[in-house]
Design a protein around this motif. Structure first.
Motif, PDB file in Angstrom:
ATOM      1  N   ASN A 168      18.806  25.894   0.515  1.00  0.00           N
ATOM      2  CA  ASN A 168      19.651  25.457   1.640  1.00  0.00           C
ATOM      3  C   ASN A 168      19.374  24.013   2.037  1.00  0.00           C
ATOM      4  OD1 ASN A 168      21.164  27.882   2.056  1.00  0.00           O
ATOM      5  ND2 ASN A 168      19.336  28.801   2.948  1.00  0.00           N
ATOM      6  N   ASN A 175      17.418  32.950   4.375  1.00  0.00           N
ATOM      7  CA  ASN A 175      18.267  32.629   5.536  1.00  0.00           C
ATOM      8  C   ASN A 175      17.817  31.383   6.290  1.00  0.00           C
ATOM      9  OD1 ASN A 175      18.253  35.989   5.536  1.00  0.00           O
ATOM     10  ND2 ASN A 175      20.242  35.013   5.707  1.00  0.00           N
ATOM     11  N   LYS A 190      29.389  32.980   6.064  1.00  0.00           N
ATOM     12  CA  LYS A 190      28.046  32.427   5.884  1.00  0.00           C
ATOM     13  C   LYS A 190      28.119  30.956   5.488  1.00  0.00           C
ATOM     14  CE  LYS A 190      25.849  36.244   6.778  1.00  0.00           C
ATOM     15  NZ  LYS A 190      24.970  36.380   7.974  1.00  0.00           N
ATOM     16  N   CYS A 239      17.550  37.079  -0.970  1.00  0.00           N
ATOM     17  CA  CYS A 239      18.256  36.441   0.136  1.00  0.00           C
ATOM     18  C   CYS A 239      17.293  35.518   0.894  1.00  0.00           C
ATOM     19  CB  CYS A 239      18.818  37.506   1.070  1.00  0.00           C
ATOM     20  SG  CYS A 239      19.679  36.852   2.503  1.00  0.00           S
ATOM     21  N   SER A 299      22.196  31.044  12.460  1.00  0.00           N
ATOM     22  CA  SER A 299      22.351  32.481  12.263  1.00  0.00           C
ATOM     23  C   SER A 299      23.298  32.794  11.097  1.00  0.00           C
ATOM     24  CB  SER A 299      22.878  33.146  13.539  1.00  0.00           C
ATOM     25  OG  SER A 299      24.216  32.748  13.814  1.00  0.00           O
ATOM     26  N   LYS A 300      24.042  31.763  10.643  1.00  0.00           N
ATOM     27  CA  LYS A 300      24.998  31.980   9.552  1.00  0.00           C
ATOM     28  C   LYS A 300      24.482  31.466   8.206  1.00  0.00           C
ATOM     29  CE  LYS A 300      29.103  31.845  12.525  1.00  0.00           C
ATOM     30  NZ  LYS A 300      30.410  31.183  12.786  1.00  0.00           N
ATOM     31  N   GLU A 324      22.764  31.431   4.797  1.00  0.00           N
ATOM     32  CA  GLU A 324      22.353  32.462   3.845  1.00  0.00           C
ATOM     33  C   GLU A 324      22.655  32.005   2.418  1.00  0.00           C
ATOM     34  OE1 GLU A 324      23.081  36.975   4.135  1.00  0.00           O
ATOM     35  OE2 GLU A 324      24.641  36.267   2.747  1.00  0.00           O
ATOM     36  N   VAL A 351      29.028  32.074  -1.889  1.00  0.00           N
ATOM     37  CA  VAL A 351      28.741  32.112  -0.455  1.00  0.00           C
ATOM     38  C   VAL A 351      29.566  33.229   0.183  1.00  0.00           C
ATOM     39  CG1 VAL A 351      28.757  30.818   1.701  1.00  0.00           C
ATOM     40  CG2 VAL A 351      28.299  29.636  -0.459  1.00  0.00           C
TER      41      VAL A 351
END
Length: 260
Positions: free
Chosen positions: A233, A48, A80, A46, A243-244, A246, A76
């Motif tokens: 990402n 983030n 997220k 993972c 914060s979302k 991922e 996804v």
């Protein structure tokens, strides 16, 4: 006799299998960056944030094997946000020194020589006329260039203006030249601006696998070692709830297979 051939075939299969390597990259400790965490399921990772990650280990390459960094970008998760995954490698020479595109990729036909010396701090200089030299805001300069060799003498300054001067050209560049160069120095335009990619995966509602077996000749010239790499990402919107963010990966492996 039949038993002999069966045993022989089994031994041959065992030798062929032994020549292949499957290197597990699905654990956080395989990666150099602390942002790589274990995912909720076995074999998942993972991340983030938007970041470049690469393996701690370098792997030698030769012309007898193929190299395939493969795996899956997971669907996804609900609630997220994920960006693109640019899959590739960091490349290194025989001395384990990083190879960038600017070192390896000379603009075709652009090698020429300085018509006059350059003094440190200059923003203009003369070259023997070469039609490959044109204004461009993304190509940089290489000095002491040799065909089929890496260019380690590079300058992050691009061509702003080109003027004819008889058998020569006057080149105006965006930044001052770092040091002196004598007349006759081989000079070229070097490409720059990206890493070595083998796959690009866009996030989606379903798992998306990637793989691309490569030979040594497919990497940039003089590559002797590789380190699997992902730009994670990438291409996220400018305004995003961090914060979302991922991206999940699973079954990451480097498969090294002998060329039969």
């Amino acid at each position: 006799m039949k038993k002999f051939f069966v045993i022989g075939a089994m031994l041959l299969a065992a030798v062929s299998y032994a020549a292949d390597q499957v290197i597990d990259l699905s654990k956080p400790e395989a990666w150099a960056q602390k942002v790589v965490k274990a995912g909720p399921a076995a074999g998942t990772l993972c991340v983030n944030t938007n970041v470049i990650i690469n393996t701690k280990a370098m792997f030698p390459v030769d012309d007898k094997h193929t190299y395939n960094f493969r795996g899956t970008v997971c669907a996804v998760a609900k609630g997220k946000i994920a960006g693109n995954s640019f899959i590739g490698y960091y490349l290194y020479d025989k001395d384990k020194k990083y190879i960038g595109q600017i070192n390896a990729d000379t603009l075709k036909g652009s090698i020429t020589t300085l018509a006059e010396p350059i003094k440190k701090g200059a923003t203009t200089f003369k070259i023997k006329a070469n039609n490959a030299w044109k204004p461009a805001g993304h190509h940089y300069l290489g000095f002491n260039v040799k065909a089929d060799e890496l260019c380690r003498d590079t300058i992050f300054s691009f061509v702003k203006k080109v003027e004819k001067d008889g058998a020569n050209m006057i080149i105006t560049v965006s930044r001052p030249i770092y040091k002196d160069y004598p007349a006759g120095t081989a000079v070229a335009i070097q490409k720059s601006g990206s890493y070595f990619y083998s796959s690009i995966v866009k996030p989606g509602a379903n798992d998306r696998t990637f793989q691309n077996p490569l030979k040594q000749k497919n990497f940039w010239k003089k590559t002797a070692y590789i380190s699997p790499m992902i730009l994670v990402n990438w291409s996220l919107p400018a305004k995003v709830d961090k914060s979302k963010v991922e991206t999940m990966y699973k079954d990451l492996k480097l498969v090294i297979k002998e060329i039969k």
